[in-house]
Design a protein around this motif. Structure first.
Motif: not given
Length: 195
Positions: A38, A57, A75, A90-91, A93, A114, A118-119, A121, A135, A137
């Motif tokens: 990030y 993202q 995510m 949360h995502a 993609l 997207t 889409s993402y 947060g 969270y 990934f």
């Protein structure tokens, strides 16, 4: 004594090499770290962060692996309030590909996609007592002609109740090639104010 010290050192080294990059008990367990940034903040597995620092993202990549083709990134918050705790997507993609760029030794992946989801947060609601949310990934090789399986379209659209092991099976995904996770404390309403 020397044998014991050497043996214990070897166990520590092996344990570090096999360190899980997903929370204990999460299935599928993954031992290869997905590099998540990030901005310049590198996320080590399990790092507690402020909500405000993960609103956009992230940049993702891998170290020590050569990737070709397309990849799918999920995510998932596995600590949504409820009994038992549920999941929030949360995502999701698709179409991540090697970008040819590096960041701190990570081979960076990029996507213009997207979707399918889409993402957004992390923003865990306030709870008493406070409860950190995990969270996760997960990076998978993306099959040709990938599409969200019909049985999971509602969960992806509504973002609630995704069963990732079942999604993997139904979508024909292989095991994740890398993973990572971060934590955000419930009720963390920290915001960034730009003047």
């Amino acid at each position: 004594m020397l044998f014991t010290t050497t043996f214990l050192s070897a166990l520590v080294a092996v344990g570090g090499a096999l360190a899980q990059t997903t929370p204990p008990g999460f299935i599928p367990a993954v031992n290869k770290t997905l590099d998540v940034y990030y901005g310049t903040q590198y996320i080590t597995p399990g790092l507690m962060v402020k909500k405000s620092s993960v609103s956009k993202q992230p940049t993702i990549g891998v170290t020590g692996q050569t990737l070709t083709g397309k990849y799918l990134l999920a995510m998932i918050d596995i600590d949504a309030p409820g009994t038992p705790r549920g999941t929030v997507l949360h995502a999701l993609l698709q179409d991540w590909t090697p970008s040819g760029q590096t960041q701190n030794g990570s081979s960076i992946l990029a996507t213009k996609a997207t979707g399918p989801a889409s993402y957004f947060g992390p923003a865990p609601p306030a709870e008493t007592p406070k409860h950190p949310h995990n969270y996760i990934f997960l990076l998978h090789a993306q099959p040709d002609n990938f599409a969200v399986p019909a049985a999971h379209k509602s969960a992806v659209q509504q973002r609630l109740g995704i069963n990732w092991p079942k999604f993997i099976t139904d979508a024909g995904l292989s095991s994740p090639i890398a993973a990572n996770y971060l934590q955000v404390q419930s009720g963390d309403n920290t915001k960034i104010f730009v003047s």
